[in-house]
Design a protein around this motif. Structure first.
Motif, PDB file in Angstrom:
ATOM      1  N   GLY A  83     -28.588  17.631  80.604  1.00 28.16           N
ATOM      2  CA  GLY A  83     -29.084  18.687  79.736  1.00 28.16           C
ATOM      3  C   GLY A  83     -28.607  20.082  80.118  1.00 28.16           C
ATOM      4  O   GLY A  83     -29.104  21.076  79.585  1.00 28.16           O
ATOM      5  N   ALA A  84     -27.653  20.168  81.025  1.00 29.46           N
ATOM      6  CA  ALA A  84     -27.123  21.477  81.424  1.00 29.46           C
ATOM      7  C   ALA A  84     -26.433  22.135  80.231  1.00 29.46           C
ATOM      8  O   ALA A  84     -25.932  21.453  79.335  1.00 29.46           O
ATOM      9  CB  ALA A  84     -26.112  21.307  82.557  1.00 29.46           C
ATOM     10  N   SER A  85     -26.437  23.448  80.237  1.00 25.39           N
ATOM     11  CA  SER A  85     -25.692  24.159  79.190  1.00 25.39           C
ATOM     12  C   SER A  85     -24.200  23.926  79.420  1.00 25.39           C
ATOM     13  O   SER A  85     -23.704  24.026  80.544  1.00 25.39           O
ATOM     14  CB  SER A  85     -26.023  25.646  79.247  1.00 25.39           C
ATOM     15  N   ARG A  86     -23.513  23.609  78.338  1.00 23.07           N
ATOM     16  CA  ARG A  86     -22.078  23.297  78.420  1.00 23.07           C
ATOM     17  C   ARG A  86     -21.295  24.462  79.041  1.00 23.07           C
ATOM     18  O   ARG A  86     -20.485  24.271  79.940  1.00 23.07           O
ATOM     19  CB  ARG A  86     -21.577  22.991  77.004  1.00 23.07           C
ATOM     20  N   GLY A  87     -21.585  25.668  78.525  1.00 21.73           N
ATOM     21  CA  GLY A  87     -20.868  26.851  78.991  1.00 21.73           C
ATOM     22  C   GLY A  87     -21.146  27.147  80.459  1.00 21.73           C
ATOM     23  O   GLY A  87     -20.229  27.450  81.230  1.00 21.73           O
ATOM     24  N   ASP A  88     -22.412  27.056  80.852  1.00 25.83           N
ATOM     25  CA  ASP A  88     -22.780  27.316  82.252  1.00 25.83           C
ATOM     26  C   ASP A  88     -22.110  26.313  83.188  1.00 25.83           C
ATOM     27  O   ASP A  88     -21.635  26.671  84.267  1.00 25.83           O
ATOM     28  CB  ASP A  88     -24.304  27.195  82.439  1.00 25.83           C
ATOM     29  N   PHE A  89     -22.092  25.057  82.761  1.00 19.76           N
ATOM     30  CA  PHE A  89     -21.506  24.017  83.608  1.00 19.76           C
ATOM     31  C   PHE A  89     -20.034  24.329  83.881  1.00 19.76           C
ATOM     32  O   PHE A  89     -19.583  24.330  85.030  1.00 19.76           O
ATOM     33  CB  PHE A  89     -21.646  22.639  82.930  1.00 19.76           C
ATOM     34  N   VAL A  90     -19.301  24.630  82.809  1.00 17.28           N
ATOM     35  CA  VAL A  90     -17.871  24.909  82.960  1.00 17.28           C
ATOM     36  C   VAL A  90     -17.668  26.150  83.835  1.00 17.28           C
ATOM     37  O   VAL A  90     -16.840  26.155  84.750  1.00 17.28           O
ATOM     38  CB  VAL A  90     -17.204  25.101  81.572  1.00 17.28           C
ATOM     39  N   GLN A  91     -18.471  27.177  83.578  1.00 17.06           N
ATOM     40  CA  GLN A  91     -18.313  28.423  84.341  1.00 17.06           C
ATOM     41  C   GLN A  91     -18.585  28.203  85.832  1.00 17.06           C
ATOM     42  O   GLN A  91     -17.833  28.660  86.685  1.00 17.06           O
ATOM     43  CB  GLN A  91     -19.248  29.491  83.780  1.00 17.06           C
ATOM     44  N   ARG A  92     -19.644  27.477  86.131  1.00 18.71           N
ATOM     45  CA  ARG A  92     -19.980  27.227  87.537  1.00 18.71           C
ATOM     46  C   ARG A  92     -18.897  26.437  88.249  1.00 18.71           C
ATOM     47  O   ARG A  92     -18.523  26.743  89.374  1.00 18.71           O
ATOM     48  CB  ARG A  92     -21.298  26.473  87.648  1.00 18.71           C
ATOM     49  N   MET A  93     -18.402  25.412  87.570  1.00 19.58           N
ATOM     50  CA  MET A  93     -17.345  24.616  88.193  1.00 19.58           C
ATOM     51  C   MET A  93     -16.111  25.480  88.464  1.00 19.58           C
ATOM     52  O   MET A  93     -15.479  25.369  89.513  1.00 19.58           O
ATOM     53  CB  MET A  93     -16.977  23.423  87.299  1.00 19.58           C
ATOM     54  N   GLN A  94     -15.801  26.370  87.515  1.00 25.09           N
ATOM     55  CA  GLN A  94     -14.646  27.251  87.713  1.00 25.09           C
ATOM     56  C   GLN A  94     -14.893  28.221  88.866  1.00 25.09           C
ATOM     57  O   GLN A  94     -13.989  28.514  89.646  1.00 25.09           O
ATOM     58  CB  GLN A  94     -14.315  27.993  86.418  1.00 25.09           C
ATOM     59  N   GLU A  95     -16.139  28.690  88.991  1.00 32.83           N
ATOM     60  CA  GLU A  95     -16.462  29.601  90.097  1.00 32.83           C
ATOM     61  C   GLU A  95     -16.425  28.885  91.443  1.00 32.83           C
ATOM     62  O   GLU A  95     -15.954  29.437  92.434  1.00 32.83           O
ATOM     63  CB  GLU A  95     -17.846  30.225  89.867  1.00 32.83           C
ATOM     64  N   PHE A  96     -16.930  27.655  91.472  1.00 28.96           N
ATOM     65  CA  PHE A  96     -16.842  26.872  92.710  1.00 28.96           C
ATOM     66  C   PHE A  96     -15.383  26.710  93.128  1.00 28.96           C
ATOM     67  O   PHE A  96     -15.026  26.877  94.287  1.00 28.96           O
ATOM     68  CB  PHE A  96     -17.459  25.479  92.521  1.00 28.96           C
ATOM     69  N   ARG A  97     -14.578  26.380  92.119  1.00 30.77           N
ATOM     70  CA  ARG A  97     -13.161  26.128  92.384  1.00 30.77           C
ATOM     71  C   ARG A  97     -12.474  27.393  92.891  1.00 30.77           C
ATOM     72  O   ARG A  97     -11.660  27.345  93.803  1.00 30.77           O
ATOM     73  CB  ARG A  97     -12.490  25.627  91.095  1.00 30.77           C
ATOM     74  N   ALA A  98     -12.817  28.506  92.288  1.00 37.06           N
ATOM     75  CA  ALA A  98     -12.195  29.775  92.687  1.00 37.06           C
ATOM     76  C   ALA A  98     -12.770  30.313  93.993  1.00 37.06           C
ATOM     77  O   ALA A  98     -12.211  31.230  94.597  1.00 37.06           O
ATOM     78  CB  ALA A  98     -12.382  30.799  91.571  1.00 37.06           C
ATOM     79  N   GLY A  99     -13.895  29.758  94.419  1.00 36.81           N
ATOM     80  CA  GLY A  99     -14.529  30.246  95.646  1.00 36.81           C
ATOM     81  C   GLY A  99     -15.343  31.502  95.425  1.00 36.81           C
ATOM     82  O   GLY A  99     -15.747  32.165  96.387  1.00 36.81           O
ATOM     83  N   THR A 100     -15.611  31.860  94.173  1.00 35.56           N
ATOM     84  CA  THR A 100     -16.375  33.076  93.900  1.00 35.56           C
ATOM     85  C   THR A 100     -17.866  32.800  93.844  1.00 35.56           C
ATOM     86  O   THR A 100     -18.669  33.704  93.667  1.00 35.56           O
ATOM     87  CB  THR A 100     -15.939  33.715  92.558  1.00 35.56           C
TER      88      THR A 100
END
Lengths: 423, 100
Positions: free
Chosen positions: B53-70
């Motif tokens: 039930g996670a928000s689609r946009g939040d999920f993608v953004q978080r994964m991208q931030e994890f990946r970027a290390g931010t």
């Protein structure tokens, strides 16, 4: 509750009485295809659940010789004194009740791959595909004096969680302050690479609380700590100074059971509690089915399907397979089980399997009752080399153990148990 | 409609090997990777975040931030680097469509 043999033969469990036994070769017509899963550990239980989750039309039979699942992960905490074995013990009831997996408690006598049949003590059962998750067995020819039950009661390995874990804990409880615990670690590869070092830390944790003059001696056959090296080195020097002593290149080649003494090529080490983890190979079932194509120790498989590269129709998952660079962990067994389950479902329909599997590992080690650290990585399949590889930048270890990661480790345990067993 | 149902039933009986589902979708298979830490279908039983039930946009953004290390993390900066942008979207599609 899992059916016992008699109930199963009588087909007395409500509505489940399909003609399992006596049918020649392939699964009975009229029902969906049948997948038999042998071995109810992390690999087998997860495979059984996901087969049914992803296709309720498939008949799934899980054969397991033990009445209950006992988790190896977290069993070192039983030795450290912060968990009980009961907290790590689960029934197979959820798989039956919530997913319609038919759980049979029985011993597999033989696998007849040509006729696609598994012979149990209670009879024969046909399969369209077999998923084998046989775990490990020990190479006692390398430490002959441990090749009998009495010796193993005195010198437990505790490398399969259950009575051996409890026996080892009892020994630790009975020794006096100032006693010596010795753990012997085999050459890699073996089940759970960081496990022996976690165990040394857990015993040290217990000694620090209860028997502070006691010592932990680590006899490692490997030239160095094989997993999370920096982490364990730091833990032993900062948290357990004067308790843990690490000796590399110290392969235990024989044991004097009565004198509780381990012999390496260089020395004899006497212990009050002697815990030898023998060298390992794939479980006996894999050996007996002729699956050990890698160093005559491990089952070689196709990494897209986990089908044996020696015997068609048999898929192998878990610690029994050779799958470098991935570790032999419960987490890997979980991931392999899902790739195998998806592949089996595709193959049963004559559809192509996923050509680009991606999967991950996360192994936590507890260094005290609360604090843990991880090693993690993501893996993919290289088509050209037909091999697995670690995705760039994904492999890594915690800089230090923390309570936060201890909580994540606990969440991991609860979730992976439930993922396998629908607890 | 009734006829179709009857036919479908007849087909099921005639061809019992074909079953309701065709195995996992790509998103479903990818999401199964997360289950050991985040629970089956992302329904965590512990302190790790629930993904169902996670928000689609939040999920993608978080994964991208994890990946970027931010975004601070323990293991997620490692896992996030293992997946392509397309796979992260497939994961987001799958988890966001689930009931929490």
């Amino acid at each position: 509750m899992a059916m016992n043999r008699r109930q199963f033969l009588k087909g007395s469990a409500a509505g489940l009485a399909l003609p399992l036994f006596g049918c020649a070769g392939v699964a009975s017509k009229g029902a969906g295809p049948r997948v038999v899963v042998v071995g109810g550990g992390f690999g087998g239980a997860t495979a059984a659940r996901y087969l049914r989750l992803w296709d309720p039309g498939v008949d799934v039979v899980l054969v397991e010789r033990n009445a209950r699942f006992v988790s190896c992960p977290l069993s070192n905490l039983v030795l450290g004194g912060s968990r009980s074995i009961e907290q790590l013990t689960f029934s197979y009831e959820g798989l039956e009740r919530k997913h319609g997996v038919r759980v049979v408690q029985d011993e597999v006598l033989a696998i007849d791959a040509a006729r696609r049949q598994v012979r149990l003590q209670s009879g024969e059962i046909g399969y369209d595909r077999l998923i084998l998750s046989p775990g490990i067995d020990f190479l006692y020819d390398q430490i002959p004096s441990l090749d009998n039950v009495q010796a193993r009661e005195q010198i437990p390995h505790a490398w399969k969680a259950g009575p051996q874990t409890v026996a080892l804990r009892r020994q630790l409880e009975t020794i006096p302050d100032g006693g010596v615990y010795v753990i012997g670690i085999p050459l890699a590869p073996y089940r759970c690479p960081p496990g022996p070092y976690e165990r040394a830390s857990q015993v040290a944790h217990y000694f620090k609380q209860a028997k502070p003059r006691s010592k932990v001696i680590v006899l490692d056959a490997n030239p160095d700590i094989t997993s999370k090296k920096g982490l364990f080195t730091k833990v032993w020097s900062e948290r357990y100074p004067g308790i843990v002593e690490y000796r590399p290149n110290s392969k235990v080649i024989e044991v004097d059971v009565a004198a509780r003494t381990a012999r390496t090529e260089f020395e004899r080490v006497r212990a009050d509690v002697l815990n030898i983890v023998p060298p390992q190979r794939a479980g006996n079932l894999a050996r007996d089915a002729g699956l050990l194509t890698v160093d005559r120790r491990w089952a070689g498989v196709d990494y897209l399907t986990y089908e044996s590269n020696a015997v068609p129709g048999i898929h192998v998952v878990g610690d029994a397979i050779s799958a470098p660079p991935t570790p032999k962990s419960g987490h890997m067994a979980n991931q392999q089980a899902k790739i195998a389950a998806a592949a089996v479902l595709a193959l049963l329909r004559g559809e192509p399997v996923n050509p680009d599997p991606v999967f991950a590992n996360t192994c936590y080690s507890y260094v005290s009752d609360k604090d843990a650290a991880h090693v993690a990585a993501v893996y993919r399949y290289d088509k050209a080399k037909q091999a697995l590889y670690t995705v760039n930048g994904t492999f890594g270890v915690s800089e230090r153990a923390s309570e936060q990661e201890g909580e994540f480790a606990n969440a991991w345990a609860r979730n992976i148990w439930n993922d396998a067993l629908a607890t | 409609m009734k006829k179709t149902t009857a036919l479908a039933l007849a087909l099921l009986i005639a061809f019992p090997v074909s079953s309701a589902l065709a195995g996992p979708s790509r998103g479903q298979a990818l999401a199964a990777n997360c289950a050991p830490c985040h629970g089956t279908d992302g329904r965590s039983l512990g302190t790790t975040p629930v993904l169902a039930g996670a928000s689609r946009g939040d999920f993608v953004q978080r994964m991208q931030e994890f990946r970027a290390g931010t975004r601070a993390s323990t293991v997620m900066r490692r896992h996030a680097k293992g997946y392509t942008d397309e796979e992260i979207v497939q994961l987001a599609d799958y988890f966001s469509a689930l009931q929490r």
